[in-house]
Design an enzyme around this catalytic site. Structure first.
Site, PDB file in Angstrom:
ATOM      1  N   MET A 143      -5.817  42.126  18.295  1.00 44.45           N
ATOM      2  CA  MET A 143      -5.176  40.694  18.967  1.00 44.45           C
ATOM      3  C   MET A 143      -6.179  40.378  20.051  1.00 44.45           C
ATOM      4  SD  MET A 143      -2.491  40.197  17.257  1.00 44.45           S
ATOM      5  CE  MET A 143      -1.399  39.085  17.673  1.00 44.45           C
ATOM      6  N   ASN A 183      -9.573  39.794   7.751  1.00 52.75           N
ATOM      7  CA  ASN A 183      -8.561  39.558   8.766  1.00 52.75           C
ATOM      8  C   ASN A 183      -7.248  39.510   8.211  1.00 52.75           C
ATOM      9  OD1 ASN A 183      -7.094  39.528  11.261  1.00 52.75           O
ATOM     10  ND2 ASN A 183      -6.923  37.042  11.270  1.00 52.75           N
ATOM     11  N   HIS A 186      -3.457  37.980   8.393  1.00 54.58           N
ATOM     12  CA  HIS A 186      -2.670  36.931   9.211  1.00 54.58           C
ATOM     13  C   HIS A 186      -1.223  36.819   8.978  1.00 54.58           C
ATOM     14  CE1 HIS A 186      -2.207  33.844  12.314  1.00 54.58           C
ATOM     15  NE2 HIS A 186      -1.798  33.321  11.294  1.00 54.58           N
ATOM     16  N   THR A 231     -14.574  34.347  10.079  1.00 54.38           N
ATOM     17  CA  THR A 231     -15.642  33.329  10.495  1.00 54.38           C
ATOM     18  C   THR A 231     -15.425  33.030  12.027  1.00 54.38           C
ATOM     19  OG1 THR A 231     -14.707  31.284   9.758  1.00 54.38           O
ATOM     20  CG2 THR A 231     -16.184  32.462   8.119  1.00 54.38           C
ATOM     21  N   GLU A 282     -14.100  30.142  13.182  1.00 51.88           N
ATOM     22  CA  GLU A 282     -13.034  29.548  13.597  1.00 51.88           C
ATOM     23  C   GLU A 282     -11.785  30.370  13.125  1.00 51.88           C
ATOM     24  OE1 GLU A 282     -10.335  26.093  11.477  1.00 51.88           O
ATOM     25  OE2 GLU A 282     -12.519  26.711  10.606  1.00 51.88           O
TER      26      GLU A 282
HETATM   27  C1  GAR Z   1       0.714  42.158  11.591  1.00 53.55           C
HETATM   28  O1  GAR Z   1       1.882  41.574  11.321  1.00 53.55           O
HETATM   29  C2  GAR Z   1      -0.287  41.356  11.358  1.00 53.55           C
HETATM   30  O2  GAR Z   1      -0.265  40.213  10.331  1.00 53.55           O
HETATM   31  C3  GAR Z   1      -0.518  40.554  12.669  1.00 53.55           C
HETATM   32  O3  GAR Z   1      -0.068  41.346  13.469  1.00 53.55           O
HETATM   33  C4  GAR Z   1       0.735  42.592  12.993  1.00 53.55           C
HETATM   34  C5  GAR Z   1       0.233  43.855  13.176  1.00 53.55           C
HETATM   35  O4  GAR Z   1       1.153  44.802  12.801  1.00 53.55           O
HETATM   36  N1  GAR Z   1      -1.856  39.947  12.956  1.00 53.55           N
HETATM   37  C6  GAR Z   1      -2.030  38.917  13.680  1.00 53.55           C
HETATM   38  O5  GAR Z   1      -1.031  38.227  14.022  1.00 53.55           O
HETATM   39  C7  GAR Z   1      -3.267  38.453  13.548  1.00 53.55           C
HETATM   40  N2  GAR Z   1      -3.539  36.842  14.455  1.00 53.55           N
HETATM   41  P1  GAR Z   1       0.655  46.502  12.693  1.00 53.55           P
HETATM   42  O6  GAR Z   1      -0.197  46.732  14.004  1.00 53.55           O
HETATM   43  O7  GAR Z   1       1.889  46.947  12.552  1.00 53.55           O
HETATM   44  O8  GAR Z   1      -0.174  46.522  11.474  1.00 53.55           O
END
Ligand code: GAR
Length: 220
Positions: A95, A112, A114, A146, A148
């Protein structure tokens, strides 16, 4: 990456690590042809680090708060990553916003996950936003990173229905279950050389993708 050498994978996390766990499990069972050479968290003491240790994978902490600014943190992070000679680096609930210097260095080998059907809902609070928008479908996306934020070329998506009584937690749980199938699949394709970034475009089996792949088409 070849018949004799597995894809060297570094996983960056910030917390719970449930996606990491899905990847650790598939690597351990031999379903996923990767060597997870390090798990790195920018937050000390998170659950994901313990998951790595339980799987005998090196678990490293690099606290971003110990650095005066983002570039200095990223310089240290890159050093730590590059010492592992990874073929692929993945963000699994990592994050931190990344600068173009970092994303450029790992271009074509940084993925990544998302929790939305990008390009819908980049950034935070995706489940609340899908509910507020009245969407009937939601999901998760794997993309090349990338400069963005949440905007790089998309590889594959998993879709789930939004049900009438959903709240952000029930919807998040439905998406997360799909994330745990989605990331291993995308990593497998990368490790097998089936997916790659060619310029601004994702290629799958040597052909440019005209639309994101859908997980449903590949897994029962
Ligand atoms: C997941 O839902 C992932 O998609 C999200 O954080 C969570 C991590 O869960 N990622 C984002 O929001 C990135 N922008 P985890 O630590 O249990 O894998």
């Amino acid at each position: 990456m070849t018949a004799t050498r597995k894809c060297r994978l570094v996983v960056l996390i910030s917390g719970r690590g449930s996606n990491l766990q899905a990847i650790l499990d598939q690597a351990a069972s031999g379903e996923l042809p990767v060597d997870i050479v390090a798990v790195i968290s920018n937050r000390p003491g998170v659950q994901g680090l313990e998951r790595a240790r339980q799987a005998s994978v090196p678990a490293l902490e690099l606290d971003h708060k110990a650095f005066p600014d983002r570039p200095e943190f990223e310089t240290a992070l890159s050093k730590l990553i590059d010492r592992q000679y990874p073929d692929l680096v993945i963000l699994a609930g990592f994050m931190r916003i990344l600068t173009p210097g970092f994303t450029g260095h790992y271009r074509g080998r940084l993925l990544n996950i998302h929790p939305s059907l990008l390009p819908k809902f980049p950034g935070l609070h995706t489940h609340e936003r899908a509910l507020t928008a009245g969407d009937t479908e939601h999901g998760a996306t794997i993309h090349f990173v990338t400069e963005e934020l949440d905007g790089g070329p998309i590889i594959v998506q998993a879709r789930v229905p939004v049900l009438p009584n959903d709240d952000p937690d029930t919807l998040a749980a439905r998406v997360l279950a799909q994330e745990h199938r989605l990331y291993p699949q995308a990593i497998r394709w990368f490790a097998e050389g089936r997916v790659r970034l060619a310029g601004e475009q994702v290629e799958f089996d040597g052909q440019p993708l005209t639309a994101p792949l859908r997980l449903e088409s590949f897994a029962g």
